[in-house]
Design an enzyme around this catalytic site. Structure first.
Site, PDB file in Angstrom:
ATOM      1  N   MET A 528       0.857  -1.189   0.000  1.00 50.09           N
ATOM      2  CA  MET A 528       0.000   0.000   0.000  1.00 50.09           C
ATOM      3  C   MET A 528       0.888   1.230   0.000  1.00 50.09           C
ATOM      4  SD  MET A 528      -2.799  -1.338   2.807  1.00 50.09           S
ATOM      5  CE  MET A 528      -1.539  -2.015   3.892  1.00 50.09           C
ATOM      6  N   VAL A 529       0.659   2.120  -0.941  1.00 46.94           N
ATOM      7  CA  VAL A 529       1.481   3.314  -1.067  1.00 46.94           C
ATOM      8  C   VAL A 529       1.379   4.142   0.206  1.00 46.94           C
ATOM      9  CG1 VAL A 529       1.884   5.417  -2.411  1.00 46.94           C
ATOM     10  CG2 VAL A 529       1.142   3.319  -3.552  1.00 46.94           C
ATOM     11  N   CYS A 612      -2.238  -1.171  -9.957  1.00 47.56           N
ATOM     12  CA  CYS A 612      -2.625   0.151  -9.452  1.00 47.56           C
ATOM     13  C   CYS A 612      -3.517   0.859 -10.471  1.00 47.56           C
ATOM     14  CB  CYS A 612      -1.377   0.991  -9.174  1.00 47.56           C
ATOM     15  SG  CYS A 612      -1.770   2.645  -8.534  1.00 47.56           S
ATOM     16  N   HIS A 679      -6.038  -9.482  -8.066  1.00 48.89           N
ATOM     17  CA  HIS A 679      -7.091  -8.648  -7.498  1.00 48.89           C
ATOM     18  C   HIS A 679      -8.324  -8.823  -8.374  1.00 48.89           C
ATOM     19  CE1 HIS A 679      -8.219  -4.532  -5.538  1.00 48.89           C
ATOM     20  NE2 HIS A 679      -9.263  -5.338  -5.657  1.00 48.89           N
ATOM     21  N   ASN A 712      -7.006 -11.341  -3.828  1.00 45.07           N
ATOM     22  CA  ASN A 712      -7.171 -10.034  -3.213  1.00 45.07           C
ATOM     23  C   ASN A 712      -8.557  -9.503  -3.576  1.00 45.07           C
ATOM     24  OD1 ASN A 712      -5.644  -6.752  -3.576  1.00 45.07           O
ATOM     25  ND2 ASN A 712      -6.589  -7.666  -1.807  1.00 45.07           N
ATOM     26  N   GLY A 713      -9.298  -9.027  -2.555  1.00 41.06           N
ATOM     27  CA  GLY A 713     -10.622  -8.478  -2.792  1.00 41.06           C
ATOM     28  C   GLY A 713     -11.692  -9.139  -1.955  1.00 41.06           C
ATOM     29  N   ALA A 736      -5.914  -5.388   2.067  1.00 40.85           N
ATOM     30  CA  ALA A 736      -5.404  -4.017   2.072  1.00 40.85           C
ATOM     31  C   ALA A 736      -6.278  -3.160   2.990  1.00 40.85           C
ATOM     32  CB  ALA A 736      -5.395  -3.452   0.659  1.00 40.85           C
TER      33      ALA A 736
END
Length: 993
Positions: A528-529, A612, A679, A712-713, A736
């Site tokens: 995660m940014v 992203c 994702h 992911n999700g 996330a």
């Protein structure tokens, strides 16, 4: 010749395995056909030559022998010419020689004239074509090289099938003189094939790096010694020596049967046409045998054992000769021709493939010349000796028995010596590696990557630059040593692809990597940014997370900025933070590789971000906006997989179509991806249109791949994790947003928010430095539901300027929540807020579902997009408070003078060297970072960015000149005035203190 394009450095360019290589393959196909078929095709004219010149079988056999001897014996000469002038001009001159020899032979008056013209001149011309064509084929093909070798070798039987009947026709209509003249004209096609051999040139790099790259290349060329025209160091390779000896024995008998095949059939009483048909049958079978053998040799489990496949082919060929010597009728000769064609095709397809595997691309041009020279004597002696034996015995059986025996002996020598000598050599290296007595090529290569600073016009600036580079290098070395002490080293192993054994770090792949390095991680914290920094990763690990990713790092910035590397990775050396995967965003294979090489010693794998969906990724052209550029992605992953000492992984988003998503994932796996995170949302599912992630896509991908897959999700609770693994079959689940709102998600519990906040703040203090904005963002996520109620503390949390202020606000929130609990408001708050738990309990944030949910990634979202667009359209151009969004209203409250009118918004011009906005008054029209580098390099000033390199240099120079004058005057004064005793004692006392 001085102006030709040389291809000496083609070994440093990656083989394209296609493209223009197919044209090179076509030229090599024709050249190979002429080179090998001509010595056999001219045998059609032998009976006429015997009649006209009154010579025997052995005398005419010398024509084929001299042709082959020139083809082989001039190998070193060809190597020298190729290394000096390049392949293309050498081949075109060779085509002229080949044609000239046959034309001169048509005017011969004795057998000696034919030896000189057809044998020497034509043989030299074919040699000048044959060897360079193989060198170019080796440079254009790497992975597909066995297939390419098989296809090019098929040119020999194709040409034989055509030239033998053609020779019969020419002999019948024009005699041997007219036939030689026409064949000379046909050989001019060698010049056309030579024109196809375009030198292999490296692709151009970015324009921003062109100038520096040319300077570096110029400096290297000055220091670099001249390349050797003939490299004899190949004889130090044990595998090369064994191959050369075995091949020399092999050619004593390999070319004998085709030379005497037609005469043998005629001796048994068959017609000339039927006898010549045997060569056609042999060539027809050979046509299919060579490509088929090339395909087999290219298989993964066969290619490392290609030497033994070559030995089997030789044994097959020799045994065929031994059995074929007993043929007594035409039917048995046909069977012999079929099996000889198969075995001969296998030998032809493999002989140069094995040599390429042994010596590699760089030394192949010298190695093939030396091998052909060693084989030349055997080629020259073989057919004439067989002809002499035939003249003495009058029986073809002994000729074929001798040829078969020689080929079988060569196979035994090659297989036995390779098994004994090469295997022992490899085992010794493995033992040395296990004892830790050898170093890896990867470490040696990494140690040699430090580039020397370029020459500067100003000596002072150059000295400062060298000092700065040295300081940064020392700092990185300190961090590197610290990281190595805290990581588990993988064992070393030996990889031998060409008998030349090299040592590299053993790199685990696929499920073995997941099991041993990642320790079968199932609970994963997503990259995660600005959110998955060290302190947050350690908090997540304490509460059930088994694998964490770093925040997404920008590859280009990571390469060029040492401070960025220190701040984001090098300073975060912690024994508890393993296993760890570093994620990069990139769109250039070379830049991505450089960044990964700098990071690989600080993590367990490198991840490429292909998921992203934010606008910044669209502007920078990375993340999910690369998902349609499969060729680029394949190149990036493949290059990283080949060069890195750690595995390469990828994180992707899905397409709307399941089949396309599966093909996308399979492409990444084939390129070298060892772990794939999927994702389950598409590129457009973000923000207000996020919707539900499709587990159907993830399940389809997992079933189609042979590597571990993470999902992911849709992960909000531990039960979602277990359900996702059960429904999709993935090896792990990544979280996330769920992790940000509840770091204890993988523990399966929902603790009070203040407990997680206090524990996180303690970790931030324990592992500095941590950017204040990161900490503030995490507290906003943790206290999200509570801050909806206590709006005053929300504003206070947004305004504090230090870590202690953030801790104080968090403490105030804790006290208020505890007061509410004491008053029994937990039930009321739960019912009033609509949350499943009280607002002070860690729980997921449920994003509002769009009007038309994009479930499973298949629904249409046009109306939702329209609604979202209309939401922004409601804002008036004057930016009044009533129509501004909540986010813009907050910005207006902090800065009342801020203008939100899109027409009046300033538009920034981009920097010429990067995507950042340039300075409006910059002297060089660059951003500050690029301007600083340019000004420092050129010792120049840029007033708009406050850079005064030229001014400082001039001032320093003036100070040095003034300092010399001052020091001279002080010396004169000190010599005339002696210091007072009291002052001297005081100065000595101060020094002691």
């Amino acid at each position: 010749m001085g102006g030709v394009a040389l291809d000496l450095d083609a070994g440093a360019v990656k083989a394209p395995d296609g493209g223009w290589g197919w044209a090179v393959l076509a030229g090599c196909f024709v050249i190979t056909g002429f080179s090998y078929a001509f010595p056999k095709a001219v045998s059609v004219f032998f009976k006429d030559l015997i009649r006209d010149f009154g010579v025997g079988y052995s005398d005419t056999a010398w024509i084929s022998s001299i042709l082959l001897a020139m083809l082989y014996g001039t190998g070193p000469v060809c190597s020298v010419l190729v290394n000096r002038f390049g392949c293309r001009p050498v081949m075109m001159v060779g085509g002229l020689f080949a044609s000239l020899g046959m034309i001169l032979a048509s005017f011969s008056t004795s057998i000696i004239h034919i030896y000189l013209s057809t044998g020497v001149i034509t043989g030299l011309g074919l040699a000048l074509n044959f060897q360079p064509s193989l060198i170019m084929l080796n440079r254009y093909f790497s992975e597909k090289r066995p297939l390419a070798n098989g296809l090019s070798a098929a040119g020999s039987p194709v040409a034989l099938c055509c030239l033998s009947p053609l020779g019969q026709v020419l002999q019948y209509h024009y005699g041997w003189r007219g036939g030689f003249l026409i064949l000379g004209g046909i050989l001019l096609n060698c010049c056309v094939c030579g024109a196809l051999m375009k030198p292999l040139v490296a692709p151009k790099t970015h324009q921003a790096n062109d100038v520096e790259q040319k300077k570096e290349e110029g400096a290297e060329e000055k220091k670099k010694p001249k390349a050797k025209l003939l490299d004899f160091s190949v004889f130090k390779d044990r595998g090369f020596v064994i191959y050369t000896v075995a091949a020399s024995i092999m050619v004593l008998g390999l070319f004998v049967p085709p030379v005497f095949f037609v005469s043998y059939a005629k001796e048994l009483g068959n017609e000339d046409t039927k006898s010549a048909l045997l060569l056609t049958i042999l060539g027809f079978v050979d046509i299919f045998a060579r490509p088929t053998c090339g395909v087999i040799a290219g298989l993964k489990w066969v290619r490392p054992r290609c030497v033994y496949l070559f030995s089997f082919a030789m044994i097959f060929n020799g045994v065929t000769d031994l059995i074929g010597s007993q043929a007594k009728d035409y039917a048995s000769l046909v069977v012999y021709a079929i099996f000889f064609g198969i075995s001969y095709g296998m030998v032809g397809a493999l002989q140069f493939e094995v040599l390429m595997e042994i010596v590699g691309t760089k030394k192949f041009s010298s190695a093939i010349g030396l091998v052909l020279l060693m084989e030349a004597i055997a080629v020259l002696v073989g057919p004439p000796c067989a002809g002499r034996l035939l003249d003495a015995t009058g029986n073809y059986m002994f000729v074929f028995l001798l040829a078969g025996t020689e080929v079988v002996i060569s196979a035994v020598v090659l297989a036995t010596c390779n098994f004994i000598c090469i295997s022992k050599k490899s085992s010794v290296l493995v033992d040395g590696l296990e004892d830790g007595t050898m170093t890896s090529d990867a470490e040696t290569e990494a140690s040699g990557k430090a580039a020397e600073p370029s020459d500067q016009e100003e000596k002072r600036a150059r000295g400062e630059k060298e000092k700065e580079m040295k300081r940064e290098k020392q700092e990185e070395k300190i961090y590197r040593d610290c990281a190595q002490r805290h990581r588990d080293r993988t064992p070393r192993a030996v990889l031998s692809t060409s008998h030349t054994v090299t040592t590299v770090m053993a790199k685990l792949q696929g499920f073995e990597f997941w099991r041993k390095t990642l320790k079968e991680a199932r609970f994963v914290v997503a990259p995660m940014v600005d959110q998955s920094e060290l302190a947050w990763r350690l908090l997540s690990r304490r509460h059930g997370a088994q694998l964490c990713y770093t925040p997404m790092l920008h590859a280009q910035v990571f390469v060029r900025d040492a401070n960025y590397r220190r701040e984001n990775l090098y300073n975060e050396v912690c024994e508890e933070d393993r296993p760890l995967i570093t994620q990069f965003c990139a769109n250039d294979p070379e830049v991505f590789l450089k960044a990964a090489l700098l990071a690989q010693d600080y993590c367990d794998a490198i991840d490429l971000n292909l998921g992203c969906p934010q606008m910044i990724a669209k502007r920078g052209h990375y993340g999910v906006f690369l998902q349609d550029e499969w060729e680029l992605l394949e190149k990036m992953v493949k290059l990283a997989n080949e060069k890195l000492s750690v595995p390469i992984t990828c994180k992707i988003r899905v397409f709307k179509e399941i089949d396309k998503t599966v093909s996308y994932a399979q492409m990444l796996e084939k390129a070298g991806c060892q772990l794939l995170t999927v994702h389950g949302r598409t590129k457009d599912q973000k923000g207000a249109m996020t919707g539900i992630a499709s587990w159907e896509h993830i399940k389809a991908v997992q079933k189609s791949l042979n590597i571990p897959v993470f999902a992911n999700g849709n992960i909000q609770h531990l039960s979602d994790v277990e359900r996702c693994i059960q429904e999709t079959g993935v090896q792990g689940v990544m979280s996330a947003e769920g992790n940000l709102h509840n770091p204890a998600l993988f523990d399966g519990c929902s603790p009070p928010v203040w407990e997680m906040a206090e524990e996180y703040l303690e970790l931030v203090k324990q592992y500095p430095p941590c950017t204040l904005s990161y900490v503030r963002a995490h507290l906003f996520k943790l206290w999200h539901h509570t801050l909806q109620i206590h709006q005053d503390l929300r504003e206070e949390l947004a305004k504090v300027k230090n870590l202690q202020g953030l801790a104080d606000v968090s403490n105030k929130l804790r006290l208020r929540c505890q007061e509410e609990i004491a008053k029994g408001k937990d039930v009321e708050e739960k019912e009033g807020s609509g949350l499943p738990l009280p607002h002070w309990i860690c729980q997921p944030y449920v994003r509002p579902v769009p009007k038309e949910p994009v479930a499973n990634g298949n629904g249409r979202s046009s109306e939702v997009k329209k609604a979202v667009c209309q939401k922004r359209a409601l804002e008036d151009s004057d930016g009044s408070t009533d129509t501004l969004s909540k986010n813009k209203q907050k910005k207006r409250s902090r800065n009342p003078n801020k203008n939100f009118c899109p027409e009046q918004k300033p538009k920034y011009i981009k920097c010429e060297q990067c995507w950042n906005p340039k300075g409006n008054k910059c002297v060089f029209n660059l951003c500050r970072g690029c301007c600083k580098k340019k000004a420092f390099k050129e010792v120049a000033d840029c007033p708009s960015h406050g850079l005064r390199f030229k001014t400082k240099a001039e001032k320093r120079k003036a100070d040095e000149e003034n300092g010399k004058e001052v020091s001279a005057t002080e010396t004169e004064k000190s010599s005339s005035i002696s210091p007072q005793p009291e002052l001297q004692e005081q100065s000595e006392a101060s020094l002691l203190l």
